[in-house]
Scaffold this active site. Structure first.
Site, PDB file in Angstrom:
ATOM      1  N   ASP A 280       0.865  -1.165   0.000  1.00  0.00           N
ATOM      2  CA  ASP A 280       0.000   0.000   0.000  1.00  0.00           C
ATOM      3  C   ASP A 280       0.912   1.228   0.000  1.00  0.00           C
ATOM      4  O   ASP A 280       2.011   1.176   0.535  1.00  0.00           O
ATOM      5  CB  ASP A 280      -0.872  -0.044   1.263  1.00  0.00           C
ATOM      6  CG  ASP A 280      -1.778   1.159   1.368  1.00  0.00           C
ATOM      7  OD1 ASP A 280      -2.455   1.466   0.380  1.00  0.00           O
ATOM      8  OD2 ASP A 280      -1.800   1.795   2.439  1.00  0.00           O
TER       9      ASP A 280
ATOM     10  N   ASP B 242      -1.255  -0.706   6.314  1.00  0.00           N
ATOM     11  CA  ASP B 242      -1.442  -0.254   7.696  1.00  0.00           C
ATOM     12  C   ASP B 242      -2.879  -0.493   8.154  1.00  0.00           C
ATOM     13  O   ASP B 242      -3.241  -0.165   9.269  1.00  0.00           O
ATOM     14  CB  ASP B 242      -1.045   1.210   7.868  1.00  0.00           C
ATOM     15  CG  ASP B 242      -1.826   2.140   6.968  1.00  0.00           C
ATOM     16  OD1 ASP B 242      -2.769   1.678   6.294  1.00  0.00           O
ATOM     17  OD2 ASP B 242      -1.492   3.333   6.929  1.00  0.00           O
TER      18      ASP B 242
ATOM     19  N   ASP C  76      -7.160  -1.179   4.090  1.00  0.00           N
ATOM     20  CA  ASP C  76      -6.709  -2.373   3.390  1.00  0.00           C
ATOM     21  C   ASP C  76      -6.850  -3.675   4.157  1.00  0.00           C
ATOM     22  O   ASP C  76      -6.222  -4.670   3.808  1.00  0.00           O
ATOM     23  CB  ASP C  76      -5.317  -2.233   2.768  1.00  0.00           C
ATOM     24  CG  ASP C  76      -4.435  -1.227   3.449  1.00  0.00           C
ATOM     25  OD1 ASP C  76      -4.011  -0.290   2.794  1.00  0.00           O
ATOM     26  OD2 ASP C  76      -4.177  -1.394   4.648  1.00  0.00           O
TER      27      ASP C  76
HETATM   28  P1  ADP Z   1      -5.333   5.667   0.188  1.00  0.00           P
HETATM   29  O1  ADP Z   1      -5.344   5.228   1.631  1.00  0.00           O
HETATM   30  O2  ADP Z   1      -4.730   4.606  -0.703  1.00  0.00           O
HETATM   31  O3  ADP Z   1      -4.736   7.016  -0.024  1.00  0.00           O
HETATM   32  P2  ADP Z   1      -8.174   6.496   0.206  1.00  0.00           P
HETATM   33  O4  ADP Z   1      -9.313   5.705  -0.383  1.00  0.00           O
HETATM   34  O5  ADP Z   1      -8.146   6.696   1.665  1.00  0.00           O
HETATM   35  O6  ADP Z   1      -6.859   5.779  -0.355  1.00  0.00           O
HETATM   36  O7  ADP Z   1      -8.176   7.948  -0.464  1.00  0.00           O
HETATM   37  C1  ADP Z   1      -8.201   8.068  -1.857  1.00  0.00           C
HETATM   38  C2  ADP Z   1      -8.294   9.525  -2.264  1.00  0.00           C
HETATM   39  O8  ADP Z   1      -9.566  10.082  -1.895  1.00  0.00           O
HETATM   40  C3  ADP Z   1      -7.268  10.439  -1.632  1.00  0.00           C
HETATM   41  O9  ADP Z   1      -6.038  10.373  -2.280  1.00  0.00           O
HETATM   42  C4  ADP Z   1      -7.963  11.786  -1.793  1.00  0.00           C
HETATM   43  O10 ADP Z   1      -7.767  12.263  -3.107  1.00  0.00           O
HETATM   44  C5  ADP Z   1      -9.430  11.463  -1.613  1.00  0.00           C
HETATM   45  N1  ADP Z   1      -9.841  11.714  -0.225  1.00  0.00           N
HETATM   46  C6  ADP Z   1     -10.200  10.793   0.709  1.00  0.00           C
HETATM   47  N2  ADP Z   1     -10.521  11.390   1.875  1.00  0.00           N
HETATM   48  C7  ADP Z   1     -10.327  12.727   1.707  1.00  0.00           C
HETATM   49  C8  ADP Z   1     -10.449  13.884   2.536  1.00  0.00           C
HETATM   50  N3  ADP Z   1     -10.827  13.809   3.813  1.00  0.00           N
HETATM   51  N4  ADP Z   1     -10.171  15.091   1.994  1.00  0.00           N
HETATM   52  C9  ADP Z   1      -9.778  15.181   0.725  1.00  0.00           C
HETATM   53  N5  ADP Z   1      -9.631  14.146  -0.107  1.00  0.00           N
HETATM   54  C10 ADP Z   1      -9.904  12.934   0.356  1.00  0.00           C
HETATM   55 MG    MG Z   2      -3.629   3.493   3.321  1.00  0.00          MG
END
Ligand code: ADP
Ligand code: MG
Length: 291
Positions: free
Chosen positions: A38, A236, A240
């Protein structure tokens, strides 16, 4: 495998900060041929910081306050970075707040709908990115930053770029894994351009971006079934745990969630990726002495 040999192996691993849950995990480790990492919090530190903020002329004067107030409602690492990076912000009342995993946030402020998140979130609501801002975003992403868009109603009114540094230990770890003949993959919910930039810097040549949590688990399953791979999934746990549970071997990184440690066969206490080739090597040694 005799119970005594396994106990010795598990003990030796523990002194190296590698917690092996059971005999099944130590038996799975030597068979691994593919390591799926990840990005956020595993290859990177997981603590991004604001690199750049930009507002258009149509942004209201309290746009930063609104942005900070929305991000305070989320516990995503990006949200923490943005909320902490705008400390002087005044709290703004938000109604109808929604957190859309893999996309971002939505809320209603003073009669306007606000969106904070990635390109996919904008696309979903038919919000068009102005060409000038798009060009800035592309150069920030090529530099391994993640761009978060801010829209008020139908218009983009600003962007924030955050950057999450690669852990210094990740470089050697990835190089060691490749030297052992392991195929290394990077998976992330982050966008294509940022993922490509991070993968390149980290020395990972296989990557998939814009993945939702269920996509990560499906990808691991696909590698295992269609390509007959023995996959170690490393994460982490924030998002995931399904992928960790699906993999031949789930590896949870130290500061991860309890769910991750629950589904993982191995936990690396220190979040140091170099422990992964060590864990695989130790398991091989443990099983070899038995045969
Ligand atoms: P990862 O843990 O692989 O980064 P996430 O699914 O948690 O994947 O997040 C994917 C994307 O969604 C982030 O890179 C961001 O662009 C958007 N995102 C998620 N949560 C937020 C937030 N609170 N504010 C802004 N963007 C967000
Ligand atoms: Mg992550």
């Amino acid at each position: 495998a005799t119970p005594t040999a396994i106990m010795v192996g598990v003990g030796r691993a523990a002194t190296n900060g590698i917690l092996i849950k059971d005999a099944r995990a130590i038996e799975a480790a030597p068979t691994i041929d593919t390591v799926v990492l990840d990005k956020t919090g595993t290859i990177t530190q997981g603590h991004p910081e604001i690199k750049h903020i930009e507002w258009t002329e149509s942004a209201p004067s309290d746009a930063a306050d609104i942005l900070a107030s929305m991000e305070r409602m989320s516990d995503h690492p990006i949200a923490i970075a943005i909320a902490n990076g705008l400390p002087a912000a005044h709290r703004v009342d938000i109604s109808g707040f929604e957190n859309m995993p893999g996309h971002g946030l939505k809320g209603c402020i003073k009669g306007n709908i606000w969106f904070v998140g990635n390109k996919r979130l904008l696309l979903r609501h038919d919000i068009v990115i102005p060409a000038g801002l798009m060009a800035h975003a592309e150069s920030l992403e090529a530099d391994a930053s993640t761009v978060i868009w801010v829209a008020c109603g139908p218009s983009v009114i600003g962007l924030v770029a955050v950057s999450d540094p690669i852990r210094t230990t990740s470089f050697d770890a990835i190089s060691n894994m490749k030297q052992m003949g392991l195929d290394v993959w990077l998976l992330t919910g982050d966008n294509e351009a940022t993922a490509a930039a991070v993968a390149k810097i980290a020395g990972v040549s296989n990557w998939r971006a814009s993945m939702l949590p269920q996509d990560k688990a499906e990808f691991v399953d696909m590698l295992q079934r269609r390509y007959n791979r023995k996959v170690a999934m490393v994460g982490d746990g924030i998002n995931d745990s399904a992928a960790l549970a699906t993999a031949t071997l789930g590896i949870a990184m130290g500061q991860g969630s309890d769910i991750a440690m629950d589904v993982a066969g191995i936990t690396i206490i220190s979040s140091d990726l170099r422990r992964i080739p060590i864990a695989i090597g130790l398991s091989k040694l443990t099983l070899r002495t038995i045969r």
